[in-house]
Design a protein around this motif. Structure first.
Motif, mmCIF file in Angstrom:
data_model
loop_
_atom_site.group_PDB
_atom_site.id
_atom_site.type_symbol
_atom_site.label_atom_id
_atom_site.label_comp_id
_atom_site.label_asym_id
_atom_site.label_seq_id
_atom_site.Cartn_x
_atom_site.Cartn_y
_atom_site.Cartn_z
ATOM 1 N N ALA A 194 2.067 1.780 11.816
ATOM 2 C CA ALA A 194 1.970 1.107 10.519
ATOM 3 C C ALA A 194 1.680 -0.376 10.699
ATOM 4 O O ALA A 194 1.329 -1.065 9.758
ATOM 5 C CB ALA A 194 3.246 1.311 9.715
ATOM 6 N N THR A 237 -12.363 -7.980 15.463
ATOM 7 C CA THR A 237 -10.996 -8.209 15.004
ATOM 8 C C THR A 237 -10.513 -9.622 15.303
ATOM 9 O O THR A 237 -10.844 -10.197 16.337
ATOM 10 C CB THR A 237 -10.088 -7.191 15.701
ATOM 11 N N ALA A 284 -16.707 -8.360 19.521
ATOM 12 C CA ALA A 284 -15.623 -9.195 19.005
ATOM 13 C C ALA A 284 -15.621 -9.238 17.485
ATOM 14 O O ALA A 284 -16.266 -10.082 16.875
ATOM 15 C CB ALA A 284 -15.741 -10.601 19.576
ATOM 16 N N GLY A 342 -11.253 1.612 13.287
ATOM 17 C CA GLY A 342 -10.776 1.764 11.909
ATOM 18 C C GLY A 342 -9.440 2.474 11.849
ATOM 19 O O GLY A 342 -9.332 3.628 12.247
ATOM 20 N N GLN A 346 -9.677 6.478 3.292
ATOM 21 C CA GLN A 346 -9.977 6.224 1.881
ATOM 22 C C GLN A 346 -11.468 6.275 1.596
ATOM 23 O O GLN A 346 -11.883 6.577 0.477
ATOM 24 C CB GLN A 346 -9.422 4.857 1.478
ATOM 25 N N TYR A 356 0.836 -1.199 0.000
ATOM 26 C CA TYR A 356 0.000 0.000 0.000
ATOM 27 C C TYR A 356 0.875 1.255 0.000
ATOM 28 O O TYR A 356 1.859 1.337 0.748
ATOM 29 C CB TYR A 356 -0.911 0.033 1.230
ATOM 30 N N SER A 403 -8.912 -4.773 9.701
ATOM 31 C CA SER A 403 -9.490 -3.813 8.761
ATOM 32 C C SER A 403 -10.437 -4.480 7.774
ATOM 33 O O SER A 403 -11.508 -3.965 7.478
ATOM 34 C CB SER A 403 -8.376 -3.119 7.990
ATOM 35 N N SER A 453 -3.220 5.385 -1.459
ATOM 36 C CA SER A 453 -3.669 5.442 -0.064
ATOM 37 C C SER A 453 -2.940 6.512 0.749
ATOM 38 O O SER A 453 -3.349 6.842 1.851
ATOM 39 C CB SER A 453 -3.548 4.071 0.610
ATOM 40 N N ALA A 492 -3.716 4.744 20.548
ATOM 41 C CA ALA A 492 -4.365 3.625 19.857
ATOM 42 C C ALA A 492 -5.639 4.058 19.137
ATOM 43 O O ALA A 492 -6.128 3.346 18.261
ATOM 44 C CB ALA A 492 -4.680 2.515 20.850
ATOM 45 N N VAL A 518 -6.670 3.440 6.642
ATOM 46 C CA VAL A 518 -7.632 2.611 5.923
ATOM 47 C C VAL A 518 -8.939 3.367 5.727
ATOM 48 O O VAL A 518 -9.452 3.474 4.617
ATOM 49 C CB VAL A 518 -7.874 1.278 6.668
ATOM 50 N N LEU A 566 -16.923 -1.145 27.411
ATOM 51 C CA LEU A 566 -17.431 -1.644 26.128
ATOM 52 C C LEU A 566 -18.801 -2.289 26.293
ATOM 53 O O LEU A 566 -19.616 -2.271 25.378
ATOM 54 C CB LEU A 566 -16.424 -2.603 25.509
HETATM 55 C C1 LIG Z 1 -6.448 -0.696 22.125
HETATM 56 C C2 LIG Z 1 -7.260 -1.451 21.115
HETATM 57 C C3 LIG Z 1 -8.513 -1.879 21.436
HETATM 58 C C4 LIG Z 1 -9.270 -2.620 20.535
HETATM 59 N N1 LIG Z 1 -10.503 -3.080 20.905
HETATM 60 C C5 LIG Z 1 -11.203 -3.888 20.044
HETATM 61 C C6 LIG Z 1 -12.451 -4.479 20.442
HETATM 62 O O1 LIG Z 1 -12.920 -4.297 21.577
HETATM 63 N N2 LIG Z 1 -13.095 -5.280 19.542
HETATM 64 C C7 LIG Z 1 -12.584 -5.518 18.298
HETATM 65 O O2 LIG Z 1 -13.211 -6.222 17.529
HETATM 66 N N3 LIG Z 1 -11.401 -4.975 17.890
HETATM 67 C C8 LIG Z 1 -10.697 -4.175 18.741
HETATM 68 N N4 LIG Z 1 -9.475 -3.637 18.344
HETATM 69 C C9 LIG Z 1 -8.952 -3.945 17.018
HETATM 70 C C10 LIG Z 1 -8.982 -2.755 16.067
HETATM 71 O O3 LIG Z 1 -10.297 -2.460 15.710
HETATM 72 C C11 LIG Z 1 -8.103 -3.070 14.842
HETATM 73 O O4 LIG Z 1 -6.792 -3.267 15.301
HETATM 74 C C12 LIG Z 1 -8.131 -1.948 13.846
HETATM 75 O O5 LIG Z 1 -9.372 -1.937 13.204
HETATM 76 C C13 LIG Z 1 -7.012 -2.047 12.803
HETATM 77 O O6 LIG Z 1 -7.089 -3.230 12.113
HETATM 78 P P1 LIG Z 1 -5.814 -4.190 11.972
HETATM 79 O O7 LIG Z 1 -5.211 -4.387 13.300
HETATM 80 O O8 LIG Z 1 -6.249 -5.363 11.210
HETATM 81 O O9 LIG Z 1 -4.774 -3.356 11.075
HETATM 82 P P2 LIG Z 1 -4.254 -3.757 9.640
HETATM 83 O O10 LIG Z 1 -5.357 -3.553 8.658
HETATM 84 O O11 LIG Z 1 -3.612 -5.076 9.655
HETATM 85 O O12 LIG Z 1 -3.153 -2.639 9.436
HETATM 86 C C14 LIG Z 1 -1.777 -2.932 9.228
HETATM 87 C C15 LIG Z 1 -1.201 -1.877 8.295
HETATM 88 O O13 LIG Z 1 -1.743 -2.068 6.983
HETATM 89 C C16 LIG Z 1 -2.291 -0.872 6.505
HETATM 90 N N5 LIG Z 1 -3.446 -1.188 5.650
HETATM 91 C C17 LIG Z 1 -4.344 -2.188 5.816
HETATM 92 N N6 LIG Z 1 -5.257 -2.135 4.846
HETATM 93 C C18 LIG Z 1 -4.939 -1.104 4.054
HETATM 94 C C19 LIG Z 1 -5.536 -0.520 2.891
HETATM 95 N N7 LIG Z 1 -6.642 -1.020 2.347
HETATM 96 N N8 LIG Z 1 -4.952 0.581 2.352
HETATM 97 C C20 LIG Z 1 -3.832 1.101 2.909
HETATM 98 N N9 LIG Z 1 -3.237 0.596 4.008
HETATM 99 C C21 LIG Z 1 -3.794 -0.495 4.558
HETATM 100 C C22 LIG Z 1 -2.693 -0.091 7.748
HETATM 101 O O14 LIG Z 1 -2.758 1.304 7.514
HETATM 102 C C23 LIG Z 1 -1.572 -0.445 8.701
HETATM 103 O O15 LIG Z 1 -0.475 0.376 8.439
HETATM 104 C C24 LIG Z 1 -8.738 -2.896 19.255
HETATM 105 C C25 LIG Z 1 -7.462 -2.441 18.920
HETATM 106 C C26 LIG Z 1 -6.713 -1.729 19.825
HETATM 107 C C27 LIG Z 1 -5.336 -1.270 19.443
#
Ligand SMILES: Cc1cc2nc3c(=O)[nH]c(=O)nc-3n(C[C@H](O)[C@H](O)[C@H](O)COP(=O)(O)OP(=O)(O)OC[C@H]3O[C@@H](n4cnc5c(N)ncnc54)[C@H](O)[C@@H]3O)c2cc1C
Ligand SMILES: Cc1cc2nc3c(=O)[nH]c(=O)nc-3n(C[C@H](O)[C@H](O)[C@H](O)COP(=O)(O)OP(=O)(O)OC[C@H]3O[C@@H](n4cnc5c(N)ncnc54)[C@H](O)[C@@H]3O)c2cc1C
Lengths: 688, 688
Positions: A403, B135, B133, B430, B437, A331, B141, B515, B424, B434, B98
């Motif tokens: 990231a 993630t 729940a 979100g 966009q 990306y 994402s 992006s 965080a 991501v 939550l």
């Molecule tokens: C403190 C905390 C509390 C949370 N609580 C909850 C909860 O209660 N319930 C729950 O379900 N989730 C929870 N989460 C999870 C959170 O919602 C996700 O971590 C968040 O949505 C980001 O998704 P990811 O971790 O898959 O990141 P990823 O998508 O894996 O991101 C990794 C990297 O890839 C990049 N990337 C990914 N897709 C794209 C794209 N299409 N274009 C450009 N760049 C991209 C991102 O920008 C990033 O740099 C929590 C997270 C944290 C940190």
């Protein structure tokens, strides 16, 4: 099945060894390898324990690390260099570090020959363990304004100093290593000499060796109030016992003042140091080491992030339904964030070492011949690089962490503790906004002399190398180093010109009003130096594979595109130039490095797995490892971690049992109609 | 003697009350006051304990906070609103949060009337405690790519879903509240319906209510593997039990799928939701609350920093020897760092509330009339503001912390825990890069329709309010709101145009390649909205004292001068315009607000002393308080803190005793010729 990381490596052909040697000189590599091979086998170095500890527990652990390092030094007959390398290879700042890099170094550089002989052997064998005590509760940056005094007492044949804090605002504060460990302090205090019938002469800050704890009982000595200042922000510096120390009329012999440069003879005759910046020597030494260190810690963060982003997949390409998801490293927003950090990390390491070489030359000239001529330039340059690299590396680490998405926020990204320990570097060894002004002042002086020289038709005033660009002005194609450097030159020159103009056109303003502009100038100065040094080092190294050249370009263009407004405002660039530049920069980021290149470029740092985050393991089996890593608390065995952590907790009962009980209590609330459930709650309810 | 803060206040005449009412509506103030008055007296809320605890201990503490809040709710008959206010007034994110803001809200908004009736009462009385729940270990994402499945089983008269993670990569991860507390989870899973003879139909992600722990024993139910994921970076979220949850063929009744919008009837007939974004409703709700929250937490940091910088003095003016040192708030580099943050904090609070009002309108239309017409605009806008405000507030807090010099790095600045908990927010609800966009996509769509409309000579395509600026283009004097807004409009329009151009001229590039550009566009969109909303809210409030207007100007000019390169590149501004603008901006910062103004503007937040850092106490007696705060470990009494901390440590022996013993061991090393000193070391040495 090979992991995505292994696939990326398989498709790459880079000569990692040459690059690795560029980053880490082979001699240092030998030394680091030797130390790493030993530490790797030490259970205490397990980096997965540390995130579970609070400040007191971390300190407990770091003291054990200190102790163990002493044992290992003995066992393996480590040299001083090897021992210091080992000290620096812990994630935590260790209490014995300042003893090595500040206390011993300063006694060496600022003590007389007799003082060296008298104290250094006892320091080497840790009979004396010292700290560096400058900052006070109410004073840090302004050293001239320190409240602690060292008053010379030569009445009745005495020949002593009386060290006194003058109240709590003069208590020393933040003193690393003294919270529980040190028994000596090098104290910055205002030297006061009573002159019979003429009041007291105040001679400014000097350094004094003051015992603070008993050599036998280790209890604070009379007149000394000392202790730990408590937890720090973000859990940073948790392994360091930063201290407060208050002195109430503590007497030390006159000969405990460090007198290599300035001197106070028996009876009160004072001889000034030859060069007014000479006592900053040790500050300069500390600062000169920072850029390279910043490069390495940023390197760890970016290695972890790049590796993880290679194995992390998210979203399928539109149209490619059911296919593999995209590796997030592809990306644009990931490349734009991570690749410049990789470039910065290389630039800081390579140019930081160059700075240290220049410092060593200067120090040799100083110590052997008393030659102070190189001091102002190295002083000013080390400030500029300290400011720019601490600023960018700290910012960069958090960018790298983010990231990694959600998992970046786990301790398993590793970045948490590196960042928390590093962000303070923008403040210590001189607050960046305060010291940047010194570089700016130096540059203004050069400019003035340049103008004067021109005016009287003299031979051109000769600028020190780092400021040579002030004579320049040129432009051509964007990837040509001379173009790039001239752009960075023009920018720094423009900011300097603007500052000079602001000062000359508003004489009613004070220097206070320019402290924001000086910061920008200082950074521009440093960034030019970094780009040009990096270019010139590489130009003499045809053995280094091309992707490293791409990194220099990325470093430079990132810096330029981040300061486009300066270049547009100064009309160095036109709007269409700027668009082109951004286009070229985007192109280099998107096309200039393959994923296998960046994997190699991070492999070239040579980090062992325990040095990077769990997310950044070399192999790329992240999810299995994460899964394993969270099992132990729920009773699964997992490498005896429960015991390892419990060792620090020192409780009769597993704290997770207590945590779970507490949770059950909350849950039980509704059942009992709001009545308390267990003993703990009953007690608390009683307090209602 | 009055402190510098008291002097600053004495010289100010601002009507703080009017400003405070602008920030906090009087109705909410009443409620907050009531709750604060209660919490202020609670020993558990003492914010000076928390920094001393590790993750497990923090969780222990936060569970006790949860429990106590339930007691207090009962005792004081708190309304739901009051209870939620109390939850939000803790420095830590609490495990029960939550349950309140996600679990209950989502069941309400996405459950059928029967589902609401069946579950909500049990949720209210905490018989069911839930989490959200979504993630997974390998997916966050990309919700469409979730691995967890809910397969409908209607063989042999069954009417159930089988919830399955499909392996550890599909294990839920990061699930707040489930590490030790929750007994239910709202699980996002891919709905699968086997169609006889036609394979399995995959119907995308839906929400399912799944029990995870026994209502009687609180142990994990069969097929459920659940536990805490361990410490987080920077000690953030230490009070939250984020969890992993793995499902192995867990069966739940069909009626546990939330079916207000999409529906699966007995036997397998599926009815789609009317609007494809409808299930994001709860995400939008969470995001819409974030800008205001970010404003408040940034406000705490900036209040602390400004107050401390008013009492902190460093350096005398040149020429003013022996005089008072300068209050650091007067340095340009301090004003340039702190005043824009104050302005941002006001902007985020005031405009964030406005966003929530619009969300409420939309939600009412949706729930009462099924009217989805406002959804796309609020969806896109709440993303833009979430991205911009989380980004700026987090960056700003760390800037504020560093502006406090060395002491900023002590836990006593307070910023550590706020920042660690807030950073965080750029990732959850979100990842900013991501979701940005989505706003960009929406804007591109508007642009397209605008062009189309023009082409066929139709009546102008009507833009939603937040994008109205696309029609604009003008320029004039810098402090005029219409000039400012048109600059911000031009910038956003330029970035949009550039993106559209890049897409249309390089069709071979994919969306992946844009992006980074979309992120910049999304921010520009948000910043225009913030400036214009802030201006328009103030224009209808003649009662608000002028310094608040100055803050709007600072907010706007800070944004503009931070994006000068966009405006220069697009030729919206000339180089000399840019210089003027920077000049005007500098002038406003240096002269526009007096120190007494900024003290009042921070007082107007209405923070109690326990809410801000020790450095930010209202009175300004910082050094005495810091001194007191570090004494307790050395045996001085200090408000029984030793006991309070020990309560969490649960050890037989004071950990500081152990720490000191360890230190003595290190010191003793030289004495014994490297032999071990005490039991602990002997044990460790044995492992050699
Ligand atoms: C403190 C905390 C509390 C949370 N609580 C909850 C909860 O209660 N319930 C729950 O379900 N989730 C929870 N989460 C999870 C959170 O919602 C996700 O971590 C968040 O949505 C980001 O998704 P990811 O971790 O898959 O990141 P990823 O998508 O894996 O991101 C990794 C990297 O890839 C990049 N990337 C990914 N897709 C794209 C794209 N299409 N274009 C450009 N760049 C991209 C991102 O920008 C990033 O740099 C929590 C997270 C944290 C940190
Ligand atoms: C982790 C850590 C470890 C440390 N270890 C040691 C140690 O071992 N020994 C020791 O002696 N000290 C130590 N220190 C103290 C450190 O050296 C000082 O904190 C640092 O020099 C900054 O000084 P200050 O705290 O007085 O900041 P201040 O000068 O009070 O800064 C406060 C604010 O005022 C601004 N400001 C001040 N003066 C000016 C000016 N002239 N122009 C513009 N702005 C100005 C600053 O930029 C800052 O925003 C340590 C500090 C930390 C954080």
């Amino acid at each position: 099945m090979p992991t995505d990381l292994e696939l990326a490596r398989a498709s790459g052909q880079l000569d990692i060894k040459a690059i690795h040697d560029l980053l880490l000189l082979p001699s240092r590599k030998l030394l680091r390898d030797k130390v790493q091979n030993t530490l790797e086998k030490e259970p205490l170095w397990d980096p997965t324990i540390r995130p579970h500890l609070n400040q007191a527990q971390s300190l407990l652990r770091s003291l054990r690390l200190c102790y163990r390092l002493l044992q290992l030094r003995k066992l393996h007959n480590w040299s001083q260099e090897e021992y210091r390398e080992a000290l620096s290879l812990s994630d935590d700042k260790l209490p014995t570090t300042l003893h090595e890099i500040a206390f011993i170094n300063i006694i060496y550089s600022q003590g007389t020959n007799e003082q060296r002989e008298q104290w250094l052997p006892r320091c080497q064998r840790l009979e004396f363990v010292g700290c560096y005590a400058q900052t006070e509760l109410a004073h840090g940056s302004n050293v001239q304004g320190l409240l602690t005094t060292a008053t010379y007492d030569y009445e009745d044949g005495r020949d002593e100093f009386i060290i006194d804090s003058g109240g709590i605002e003069g208590a020393k504060w933040w003193i690393g290593g003294a919270g529980v460990l040190a028994n000596f302090a090098l104290v910055q205090a205002i030297l006061k000499v009573p002159r019979r019938g003429e009041g007291v002469e105040s001679l400014g800050p000097h350094l004094f060796l003051v015992p603070i704890r008993s050599l036998t009982t280790h209890l604070p000595l009379p007149g000394v109030t000392v202790g730990d200042i408590g937890p720090k922000a973000y859990g940073g510096f948790a392994g360091m016992d930063n201290a407060y120390i208050k002195f109430d009329n503590v007497r030390i012999p006159r000969t405990n003042m460090l007198m290599r440069f300035a001197e106070l003879a028996r009876g009160g005759k004072y001889t000034k140091a030859k060069h007014d910046k000479i006592s900053y020597g040790s500050m300069v030494a500390m600062r000169a080491r920072m850029p390279e260190n910043m490069g390495w810690v940023l390197g760890k963060a970016v290695t972890t992030a790049i590796r993880y982003c290679v194995i992390r997949r998210q979203f399928t390409s539109p149209g490619e339904l059911g296919g593999n998801e995209i590796q997030v490293i592809y990306y644009a927003s990931v490349k734009h964030r991570l690749f410049p950090l990789l470039a910065q990390s290389y630039a800081f390491i390579v140019c930081g070492r160059e700075l240290q070489n220049r410092y060593t030359q200067m120090q040799e000239a100083l110590v052997s011949r008393g030659d102070t001529s190189m001091l102002p330039e190295i002083h000013s340059l080390s400030i500029a690089l300290k400011v720019a690299t601490t600023n960018d590396a700290v910012k960069g680490m958090e960018v790298a962490r983010r990231a990694m998405g959600g998992h970046g926020f786990s301790w398993m990204s590793g970045v948490g503790v590196w960042w928390a320990n590093s962000t303070a570097s923008q403040t210590y060894e001189g607050d960046n906004y305060v010291i940047a002004q010194q570089t700016a002042r130096g540059l203004l002086k050069h400019l003035q002399r340049l103008h004067q020289a021109k005016a009287v038709g003299e031979k051109d005033y000769e600028l020190p190398p780092s400021s040579g660009y002030l004579n320049l002005a040129a432009r051509s194609f964007w990837l040509n180093p001379s173009v790039i450097l001239s752009l960075l030159s023009s920018r720094a020159a423009y900011l300097l010109g603007q500052l000079a103009l602001a000062i000359s056109t508003s004489p009613q303003k004070s220097w206070t009003d320019h402290s924001f502009a000086t910061f920008a100038l200082c950074r521009a100065h440093a960034e030019l130096y970094l780009a040009s040094t990096f270019f010139s080092i590489l130009s003499s190294r045809p053995d280094i594979p091309p992707p490293v050249y791409t990194l220099v370009l990325i470093y430079s263009l990132h810096t330029i595109t981040s300061s486009l407004s300066d270049l547009l405002e100064s009309e160095t660039l036109t709007p269409s130039n700027a668009r082109e530049l951004r286009y070229v920069y985007d192109w280099i980021l998107m096309e200039g490095l393959s994923v296998s290149d960046v994997v190699s470029l991070t492999d070239a740092f040579g980090f062992r797995d325990w040095e990077v985050g769990v997310l950044g393991g070399k192999e790329g089996r992240v999810y299995e490892q994460m899964w394993d890593e969270v099992q132990w608390r729920e009773g699964k065995e997992g490498r005896g971690k429960r015991e390892k952590v419990a060792e620090f907790e020192g409780g009769q009962r597993d704290i997770w049992e207590r945590v779970r009980e507490e949770a059950r209590g909350v849950l039980g609330f509704w059942k009992e109609g709001g009545e308390v459930q267990n003993e703990g709650e009953r007690k608390r309810a009683a307090k209602l």
